[in-house]
Enzyme design. Structure first.
Site, mmCIF file in Angstrom:
data_model
loop_
_atom_site.group_PDB
_atom_site.id
_atom_site.type_symbol
_atom_site.label_atom_id
_atom_site.label_comp_id
_atom_site.label_asym_id
_atom_site.label_seq_id
_atom_site.Cartn_x
_atom_site.Cartn_y
_atom_site.Cartn_z
ATOM 1 N N LYS A 72 0.835 -0.878 0.261
ATOM 2 C CA LYS A 72 0.005 0.669 -0.234
ATOM 3 C C LYS A 72 0.475 1.590 0.444
ATOM 4 O O LYS A 72 1.386 1.020 0.569
ATOM 5 C CB LYS A 72 -0.837 0.379 0.952
ATOM 6 C CG LYS A 72 -2.040 1.210 1.335
ATOM 7 C CD LYS A 72 -3.211 1.045 2.098
ATOM 8 C CE LYS A 72 -2.797 1.645 3.006
ATOM 9 N NZ LYS A 72 -4.124 1.224 4.382
ATOM 10 N N ARG A 115 -10.964 -1.204 5.929
ATOM 11 C CA ARG A 115 -9.926 -2.270 6.759
ATOM 12 C C ARG A 115 -9.732 -1.613 8.388
ATOM 13 O O ARG A 115 -9.787 -2.454 9.499
ATOM 14 C CB ARG A 115 -8.520 -3.038 6.689
ATOM 15 C CG ARG A 115 -7.600 -1.687 5.417
ATOM 16 C CD ARG A 115 -7.036 -1.031 7.262
ATOM 17 N NE ARG A 115 -6.222 -0.962 6.938
ATOM 18 C CZ ARG A 115 -4.991 0.571 7.051
ATOM 19 N NH1 ARG A 115 -5.515 0.669 8.093
ATOM 20 N NH2 ARG A 115 -3.536 0.597 7.425
ATOM 21 N N GLN A 143 -13.389 7.660 8.083
ATOM 22 C CA GLN A 143 -12.866 7.082 8.765
ATOM 23 C C GLN A 143 -14.008 6.992 9.672
ATOM 24 O O GLN A 143 -14.259 5.400 10.030
ATOM 25 C CB GLN A 143 -11.524 6.885 9.409
ATOM 26 C CG GLN A 143 -10.379 7.412 8.809
ATOM 27 C CD GLN A 143 -9.345 5.869 8.236
ATOM 28 O OE1 GLN A 143 -10.144 4.837 8.776
ATOM 29 N NE2 GLN A 143 -9.332 5.603 7.138
ATOM 30 N N ASP A 164 -17.609 16.668 16.416
ATOM 31 C CA ASP A 164 -16.785 17.006 15.598
ATOM 32 C C ASP A 164 -15.989 18.391 15.703
ATOM 33 O O ASP A 164 -16.815 19.234 15.945
ATOM 34 C CB ASP A 164 -16.774 16.443 13.867
ATOM 35 C CG ASP A 164 -16.187 16.762 13.126
ATOM 36 O OD1 ASP A 164 -15.577 15.423 12.607
ATOM 37 O OD2 ASP A 164 -14.814 18.698 12.539
ATOM 38 N N GLY A 226 -6.598 7.270 15.218
ATOM 39 C CA GLY A 226 -7.036 8.456 14.365
ATOM 40 C C GLY A 226 -4.874 8.636 14.479
ATOM 41 O O GLY A 226 -4.425 8.802 13.447
ATOM 42 N N SER A 300 -5.614 1.053 17.909
ATOM 43 C CA SER A 300 -4.048 0.554 16.497
ATOM 44 C C SER A 300 -4.126 1.685 15.245
ATOM 45 O O SER A 300 -4.177 3.133 15.680
ATOM 46 C CB SER A 300 -5.930 0.063 15.430
ATOM 47 O OG SER A 300 -4.969 0.044 14.117
#
Length: 322
Positions: A72, A115, A143, A164, A226, A300
């Site tokens: 990627k 993903r 996302q 947000d 993020g 993550s």
């Protein structure tokens, strides 16, 4: 020589070829391979372009079970929205692991969102309380959409909140996701949403925490996806310290996850605070949630095994669809 065909999959093709439920199953299998040492995943190579206010990331991977190689290439230019362009552009390449033939090139932006959402779906399924009914998303970009979709795929979510810095973006997100998921999604502030929130997803490029620890509901599960650089962070240190922490990859997070590296550097925790990789929880090698009142955190930074697993599943389906 045989003629060589390379399939090209657009964002629309990916949407037709891979559902969120399928993506979650594929990514779960990829995490199992990652944690048991089967996957070959070099740390990604970043390339900063400070004079252009951006950079790029290159991520190679091989999953023996699929017999494929993936790569990627991602560009990240935070000022792009001022030009009417997405922050992230990406492509994903799949090659045959037996002879190196290129098999497909696909839209990496949609794949990344899908993903990443799927990874949080895996973590939520393994770690969130079974009775979770309310979810919140901080960061309502691409996302954020797949984060909420994934959470709703594994828990019977009845209501959700959109948070947000841009109220207009939160309102647009709420309208879109209310229609897509058939649940009420309310644009609001963290102070109002988090005391009711069973599953929280953060999907922002923040360098400072995006909520206050005392707002969290006991037993909340957090997916923090993020931040992907040491200088970035979304999660308050107090939350990290008291949470039961799980990661996608220990090696990657210890190199890149500011949410963990910053409290480690401050002496508040050490690497042993990471209770396990999510693949270890999936295999039963690591215990997940230990109590109903416990805060669980899945950190993550993204791993190429997720991309290849999802892309491989999408390619197989696309070939059947022609």
């Amino acid at each position: 020589m045989k003629s060589r065909k390379i399939r090209f999959l657009s964002a629309g093709d990916l949407g037709e070829s891979l559902s969120m439920a399928e993506a979650i199953r594929a990514v779960r299998e990829a995490f199992l391979q990652l944690s048991n040492g089967q996957a070959i995943v070099p740390l990604r190579t970043p390339m900063d372009l400070p004079d252009r206010d951006g950079g790029a990331l290159f991520m190679p991977v091989h999953l023996p079970e699929s017999g494929q190689i993936g790569l990627k290439a991602v560009s990240v230019f935070p000022e792009n929205p001022r030009k009417g362009l997405p922050v992230i552009h990406a492509l994903f390449l799949i090659m045959d692991g037996q002879d190196g033939r290129p098999l497909a090139v696909m839209d990496g932006e949609s794949l990344t969102a899908l993903r990443t959402g799927a990874a949080s779906g895996v973590a939520t399924d393994l770690l969130a309380r079974k009775e979770a009914r309310a979810a919140a998303v901080i960061g309502t970009g691409v996302q954020g959409r797949t984060q909420l979709e994934a959470v709703c795929s594994v828990r019977p979510i009845e209501r959700a909140y959109a948070i947000d810095l841009s109220r207009a973006k939160a309102e647009a997100f709420a309208r879109e996701m209310s229609d897509r998921l058939a649940i009420p999604v309310t644009p609001t502030e963290a102070e109002r949403a988090l005391p009711d929130c069973d599953v929280l997803c953060t999907a922002t490029p923040a360098t400072l925490p995006v909520f206050s620890d005392p707002l969290l509901k006991p037993g909340v599960h957090i997916n923090a996806v993020g931040s992907y650089k040491p200088e970035m962070c979304e999660i308050p240190r107090d939350t990290v310290v008291r949470a039961r922490v799980f990661v996608d990859s220990r090696a990657a997070c210890m190199a890149e996850a500011g949410d963990l590296l910053q409290p480690i550097e401050a002496g508040l925790i050490d690497e042993s605070h990471i209770h396990g990789e999510i693949g270890e929880v999936a295999s039963g090698a690591s215990e997940g949630r230990a109590s109903e009142e416990q805060v669980t955190l899945f950190k993550s930074v993204g791993n190429a095994v997720q991309d290849l697993a999802a892309a491989s599943r999408a390619l197989g389906r696309a070939e059947k669809l022609g």
